[in-house]
Design an enzyme around this catalytic site. Sequence first.
Site, PDB file in Angstrom:
ATOM      1  N   THR A   1       0.841  -1.199   0.000  1.00 39.13           N
ATOM      2  CA  THR A   1       0.000   0.000   0.000  1.00 39.13           C
ATOM      3  C   THR A   1       0.878   1.252   0.000  1.00 39.13           C
ATOM      4  O   THR A   1       1.927   1.267   0.634  1.00 39.13           O
ATOM      5  CB  THR A   1      -0.915   0.006   1.236  1.00 39.13           C
ATOM      6  OG1 THR A   1      -1.638  -1.215   1.277  1.00 39.13           O
ATOM      7  CG2 THR A   1      -1.894   1.168   1.188  1.00 39.13           C
ATOM      8  N   ARG A  29     -11.930  -9.290  -3.264  1.00 39.17           N
ATOM      9  CA  ARG A  29     -11.754  -8.711  -1.919  1.00 39.17           C
ATOM     10  C   ARG A  29     -11.444  -7.217  -2.019  1.00 39.17           C
ATOM     11  O   ARG A  29     -10.641  -6.794  -2.826  1.00 39.17           O
ATOM     12  CB  ARG A  29     -10.638  -9.450  -1.195  1.00 39.17           C
ATOM     13  CG  ARG A  29     -10.324  -8.911   0.210  1.00 39.17           C
ATOM     14  CD  ARG A  29      -9.162  -7.951   0.205  1.00 39.17           C
ATOM     15  NE  ARG A  29      -8.764  -7.583   1.566  1.00 39.17           N
ATOM     16  CZ  ARG A  29      -7.839  -6.663   1.835  1.00 39.17           C
ATOM     17  NH1 ARG A  29      -7.214  -6.048   0.860  1.00 39.17           N
ATOM     18  NH2 ARG A  29      -7.539  -6.371   3.084  1.00 39.17           N
ATOM     19  N   VAL A  30     -12.088  -6.432  -1.196  1.00 42.47           N
ATOM     20  CA  VAL A  30     -11.826  -4.999  -1.133  1.00 42.47           C
ATOM     21  C   VAL A  30     -11.387  -4.655   0.285  1.00 42.47           C
ATOM     22  O   VAL A  30     -12.054  -5.040   1.253  1.00 42.47           O
ATOM     23  CB  VAL A  30     -13.070  -4.169  -1.498  1.00 42.47           C
ATOM     24  CG1 VAL A  30     -12.789  -2.678  -1.367  1.00 42.47           C
ATOM     25  CG2 VAL A  30     -13.539  -4.507  -2.904  1.00 42.47           C
ATOM     26  N   ASP A  32      -9.457  -1.612   3.041  1.00 40.37           N
ATOM     27  CA  ASP A  32      -9.833  -0.306   3.581  1.00 40.37           C
ATOM     28  C   ASP A  32      -9.447   0.852   2.670  1.00 40.37           C
ATOM     29  O   ASP A  32     -10.021   1.940   2.769  1.00 40.37           O
ATOM     30  CB  ASP A  32      -9.175  -0.099   4.949  1.00 40.37           C
ATOM     31  CG  ASP A  32      -7.655  -0.074   4.837  1.00 40.37           C
ATOM     32  OD1 ASP A  32      -7.092  -1.019   4.263  1.00 40.37           O
ATOM     33  OD2 ASP A  32      -7.024   0.889   5.325  1.00 40.37           O
TER      34      ASP A  32
END
Lengths: 135, 175
Positions: A1, A29-30, A32
């Site tokens: 990230t 999948r997602v 935050d």
Amino acid sequence: TVGAVALDRQGDLAAATSTGGFNNKPAGRVGDTPIVGAGTYARNGVCAVSCTGQGEVFMRRVAAYDVAARMSYGGQTLRQATDTLVFDVMSGHKIGAGLIAIDAFGQVCAPFNTLGMARGWIGTDGVLNVATHKD
Amino acid sequence: MSLPAIAIHGGCGTLAANLQSEADWAQTRAHLEAALRAGWKILTAGGSALDAVEAAVVVLEDSPHFNAGHGAALTEQSVHELDASIMDGATLAAGGVCTVRAIRNPIRAARAVMDQSDCVLLSGDAADAFARSKGLPTVANGYFTTERRVQALASLKARAARGTIGLASEAERHG
């Protein structure tokens, strides 16, 4: 990230985050990162935040907004709010977590509870800093 | 008038020494510096914080050393599904995309969602199509792949086959 937060000369704050998720993640999948308030949040006069770590926990905790709420409702400083989230809340869940945040005065905080976090900042003094490990 | 400031991150993790060479670490730090300078250039010219954070993240997405854009982790199906968002503190406007597979720089797609749609979050093929319709560059999904991510996925799948996935390190899971 990866992520960025900034304060400009007009006093406006902004935050941005982008990610590939995690290795072998389920299709669809997602995390935050794209969820406003979970992995990314900005509000003038308070702070801008970009998070990194196990996304599901950040979503349940509405983590980025939590930092702003601690400041605006609880009167905490940026350091108090970010340290509480990373070292008390996330560490309490044994979750590896980190974030960068900046307040309305340009103060930067970059706490993490893992062995390292790639990070950098140029503060109001104009000095560039880059780091990867704890020191 | 405020004095500008900017901060960036490239993810947190174990940073195990055996995952990268010293040359890789040096390049990682160089790319962090380049991202900072990209944002700082905008801020010192009187530009917006919103433009600055977008510019900084684009640099990090284009680097193979971070888990976003080129260099992103692979899913269980050996493809890349990317997420990104951006938020303007002045207006509370926000935009995001999730599970996109073709937009070269997802943060630019998130910005386009914020600026050029009535939505806050678009997903999957629709988000890719929206970004494409706004003229944003697209790439084949393999553009995002690096050898390190291929090896990481193979390692985790091997663990799963052996029944030892629960013992996988943080580095194996997240890099």
